[in-house]
Design an enzyme around this catalytic site. Structure first.
Site, PDB file in Angstrom:
ATOM      1  N   GLY A 124       4.118  34.467 -54.377  1.00  0.00           N
ATOM      2  CA  GLY A 124       3.184  35.269 -55.163  1.00  0.00           C
ATOM      3  C   GLY A 124       2.176  35.987 -54.293  1.00  0.00           C
ATOM      4  O   GLY A 124       1.877  37.174 -54.517  1.00  0.00           O
ATOM      5  N   TYR A 164      23.205  20.198 -38.164  1.00  0.00           N
ATOM      6  CA  TYR A 164      22.370  21.289 -37.658  1.00  0.00           C
ATOM      7  C   TYR A 164      23.025  22.638 -37.949  1.00  0.00           C
ATOM      8  O   TYR A 164      22.365  23.571 -38.431  1.00  0.00           O
ATOM      9  CB  TYR A 164      22.138  21.122 -36.158  1.00  0.00           C
TER      10      TYR A 164
END
Length: 278
Positions: A124, A164
């Site tokens: 936002g 990973y």
């Protein structure tokens, strides 16, 4: 970057630290999210020396915890009226499979969910600050990875390298879907591969990786070299309107076929929302 605010995770060592120091020298005010208070204070001291009087700040959080990531994201959203750049850089690789108290495998939690949650928490403010940018650290380790949506937490079979690689694939898919969701808002979302960099990365991995990494560092890029594309994506007017990209050495590159799967990107976003909760 004068007058701009940059929020950055993983900025107390290596690529992240060099990037925020470079951005501060260009005039940016830096807001760090760090796990270790001593390293956070040391980096703040460096920022104050290279760019004094800008009000650099640090927040402490364990980004492998969704609750703590939501907390610090909410704190920053509530205290920063403007955010021009969000840098998602915190990450690690773990040799052994362990889960967080919330039940997430640590690599997935730190390397992917923290990116997702920080971006959601600050979305936002980024929109209100547009033009704004999100820059996330991915890796060419994604190239050999694929996502198993039935086993995102690696419970069936685990290796540190596989976890990973999957997390770095998730970073690129996250970037693609976030770019789609921010489209038209003035917020761009890109990610990059820094190269193999001589940094603290791998120091907490455990097993043979932690023994090998110090030897490999002799052939690695410097943290300044690794940070170059991050700084470029965060600041250059050349990429002001570019979004959804994966970059290597300042150039847009094509990631693996799995990383270009928009259906998987949307599916990962929805799975992440379900894990994160409201």
């Amino acid at each position: 970057m004068k007058g701009k605010t940059v929020v950055a995770t993983g900025a107390t060592s290596g690529v992240g630290e060099k990037a925020v120091l470079a951005l501060a020298r260009m005039g940016a005010r830096i807001v760090l999210v760090a796990r270790d208070q001593a390293r956070a204070q040391a980096t703040l001291g460096q920022l104050e020396r290279v760019a004094p009087g800008l009000g650099h700040a640090a927040h402490l959080a364990d980004l492998s915890s969704m609750a703590d990531t939501r907390r610090v994201g909410g704190l920053i959203a509530g205290s920063e009226p403007r955010i021009d750049v969000l840098v998602n850089n915190a990450g690690a690789m773990f040799a052994d499979r362990r889960v967080t108290p919330e039940g997430l495998e640590r690599t997935f939690a730190l390397n992917h969910m923290a990116y997702f949650l920080m971006t959601r928490a600050l979305g936002g403010t980024l929109r209100a600050s547009a033009p704004a940018r999100v820059v996330s650290t991915a890796s060419d380790a994604h190239a050999w990875a694929s996502l198993d949506f039935a086993d995102l937490q690696g419970a069936k079979a685990y290796s540190g390298w596989r976890a990973y690689g999957r997390s770095k694939l998730a970073n690129i898919l996250f970037t693609r879907e976030a770019a789609r969701r921010f489209a038209g808002s003035g917020v761009t979302v890109n990610c990059f591969h820094p190269g193999f960099v001589a940094s603290r990365f791998g120091s907490e991995t455990g097993g043979w990786v932690s023994r090998l990494v110090p030897l490999a560092r002799a052939f690695a890029l410097t943290p300044d070299q690794g940070a170059d594309t991050l700084v470029y994506l965060a600041s250059s007017p050349e990429v002001a309107d570019v979004t959804g990209g994966y970059f290597v050495k300042r150039k847009r590159a094509e990631p693996s076929a799995a990383a270009r799967d928009d259906a998987a990107a949307k599916r990962l976003w929805l799975a992440s929302e379900a894990l994160a909760g409201p």
